[in-house]
Design a protein around this motif. Structure first.
Motif, PDB file in Angstrom:
ATOM      1  N   PRO A  16      10.814  -0.985   0.640  1.00  0.00           N
ATOM      2  CA  PRO A  16       9.599  -1.795   0.823  1.00  0.00           C
ATOM      3  C   PRO A  16       9.528  -2.522   2.169  1.00  0.00           C
ATOM      4  N   ALA A 100       8.236   2.067  -3.713  1.00  0.00           N
ATOM      5  CA  ALA A 100       8.172   1.202  -2.545  1.00  0.00           C
ATOM      6  C   ALA A 100       6.729   1.079  -2.048  1.00  0.00           C
ATOM      7  N   VAL A 104       4.274  -2.361  -1.775  1.00  0.00           N
ATOM      8  CA  VAL A 104       3.578  -2.787  -0.567  1.00  0.00           C
ATOM      9  C   VAL A 104       2.079  -2.897  -0.834  1.00  0.00           C
TER      10      VAL A 104
END
Length: 178
Positions: A16, A100, A104
């Motif tokens: 991330p 990930a 975000v």
């Protein structure tokens, strides 16, 4: 991404913080590790480490044209490509990359909702889903058309009243669990 196996590059991106760094370089522009640390509320040691990993796998490039600072020690970085498009493979690595990316994107949505945007932006922003029936070739054509439409609506950095808008486009086949 020369001299690097695609799996290694994906593994490097499936973090991330690295996705946030890459996104910031694309959206907010080139930066040093210290600038990125301030943007992302972390420390420059972390951003430096992640920048080196992203650089090793071709996601970011140095930007020496932006200067080296008064002591010649500043390292400026920029995104190597304007976007990253990956096939939706189902292996363990792609699952980690998808997780990930979702973290975000979730942060982006939460940031939008936490800020005070004018009513027209609040009404225009949002998300949705739609199920269609198509073939793999039809899905590939649809994704290409979506990219074309997105490009058509990009007004550029100097358009009056325009803001940067992040679009997360996902398309996956679905089967009912039986």
């Amino acid at each position: 991404m020369t001299d690097v196996r695609p799996v290694e590059a994906l593994r490097a991106l499936a973090h991330p913080m690295r996705m946030r760094i890459l996104g910031s370089l694309r959206l907010d522009g080139p930066a040093t590790s210290a600038i990125l640390a301030r943007r992302l509320t972390t420390d420059s040691g972390q951003t430096s480490h992640h920048l080196r990993m992203l650089h090793k796998h071709g996601f970011v490039d140095e930007a020496p044209e932006l200067g080296r600072g008064v002591r010649g020690r500043e390292r400026w970085w920029k995104a190597a490509q304007p976007t990253t498009t990956l096939p939706g493979q189902g292996d363990e690595l792609m699952t980690a990359l998808n997780r990930a990316a979702h973290a975000v994107w979730s942060d982006l949505a939460e940031t939008f909702h936490a800020q005070d945007w004018p009513a027209p932006w609040q009404e225009a922003a949002g998300f949705g889903d739609q199920a269609i029936r198509t073939t793999p070739e039809g899905l590939a054509a649809l994704r290409a058309e979506v990219r074309r439409v997105i490009d058509e609506h990009d007004l550029g950095p100097d358009a009056p009243g325009a803001e940067t808008v992040v679009l997360a486009v996902q398309a996956y086949p679905y089967r009912t669990a039986e």
